[in-house]
Design an enzyme around this catalytic site. Sequence first.
Site, mmCIF file in Angstrom:
data_model
loop_
_atom_site.group_PDB
_atom_site.id
_atom_site.type_symbol
_atom_site.label_atom_id
_atom_site.label_comp_id
_atom_site.label_asym_id
_atom_site.label_seq_id
_atom_site.Cartn_x
_atom_site.Cartn_y
_atom_site.Cartn_z
ATOM 1 N N GLY A 47 -98.443 3.644 3.307
ATOM 2 C CA GLY A 47 -97.033 3.375 3.090
ATOM 3 C C GLY A 47 -96.236 3.453 4.370
ATOM 4 O O GLY A 47 -95.287 2.689 4.579
ATOM 5 N N ASP A 77 -94.884 16.144 2.824
ATOM 6 C CA ASP A 77 -96.285 15.833 2.526
ATOM 7 C C ASP A 77 -97.104 17.066 2.166
ATOM 8 O O ASP A 77 -98.242 16.938 1.712
ATOM 9 C CB ASP A 77 -96.935 15.138 3.724
#
Length: 466
Positions: free
Chosen positions: A113, A338
């Site tokens: 992404g 993350d």
Amino acid sequence: MPHLPAPTAPHPGAAPAPAPMRSAAPGRGLKGRIGVPGDKSVSHRALMFGALAVGTTEITGLLEGEDVLRTAAAMRALGAEVERLGEGHWRVAGRGVGGLVEPADVLDMGNSGTAARLICGLLAGHPLFAVLTGDASLRRRPMRRVTEPLLATGARFTGRAGGRLPLAVEGAAEPMPLDYEVPVPSAQVKSALLLAGLCARGTTRVTEREATRDHTENMLRHFGATVRVAAEGNRRVIELEGQPELRAAPVAVPADPSSAAFPLVAALLVPGSEVTVAGVGLNPLRTGLFDTLREMGGGLSVTNARVEGGEPVGDLTASFSALRGVDVPASRAPSMIDEYPVLAVAAAFARGTSRFRGLAELRVKESDRLAATVALLAANGVRAEVEGDDLIIARDGAPAPGGGTVETHMDHRIAMSALVMGLASTRPVAVDDTGFIDTSFPGFTGLMNGLAGGPAIAAPPSGLRE
């Protein structure tokens, strides 16, 4: 001339066989001093800025995972000369700002992404046509939050419903500078807008409500662009002077703090452990996890602090610790977005209630990472609740029960977090598929088994379930 290694992932239309794994308590503490792969965020940007610079950029420590190799292949397709000189050692001969050329074929971003969104900004400022695609997971992920603000440059985007890939891009012949406030904290959106602004005449201005990782701003300066960052009230404003002549500059990529998180959290959870990860990037906009683990009582220390390639770096050591619950403010989320799945695993072993606030961004990662994290915990006997965009985990300090099988949804961080959980749980933890871990952390299983002194992570003996 050495050739760019071809990405090893299958074509997006292919359906590779799953690679299930199971992790179990190693029988002793995790021990050792290790290195982890180079920072993925810095690696992507080093290749892109090298392609936009005049001259030859030499990169050391580049992450050679699938995601970054996709970016390298895309830069080559856009006209830059990209060579691999050795392990982690790459050379990029750039074309200058505005000098990229139209690719002859579709740009396949695999599972990345970051690459897809940043390249949208890169392409928006160049007068060319390109098509972006990716694997099944990436094709489900939204791109509109990047493409909508980029329309103001004069670029055009045509994709599937929701702005999803495959996505056709027509860059602007004379791109306009942007003035945009990012509604949800996102380093990817900010970076895409700044990349587009490189080709625009005038000043591009991007406003953040909360500071996100600033590797793009640091690298713009490193390559010679004029970037100003200022606070306006509670906002962070970045201004970029367009059409600079970027000059090639060497880049030393630090070890990825997001990758270091997995062995470090495992060391905090497995009794008798002490693990050092060398040369970890310690950019203050990336260290939210380490701050949080310390607040939880985690034994985490930094030695040999230094600066390399414009980024702070140090050696991190973690040792087994009794953890306690913690309340993490939403303002910290951008610095550790993350790392929430592996932090949730740590919270599953802590005493007390942990509340992680403001996790809307997790819903648009490789999977709905918030839902996948809750499911990971539930499958292994740990109850978690979601209230709005907050994740709440209440535990008693005992080891997690384990014994479940985790559905990863092609999300490498969910897979690695589940395997970390199994190393400290009462019973082993199984993962339905790990084939995509190498997209960001090549060699993960071997590294963890080396710390464990044996095959603590291995293919299940028969099937997936106990």
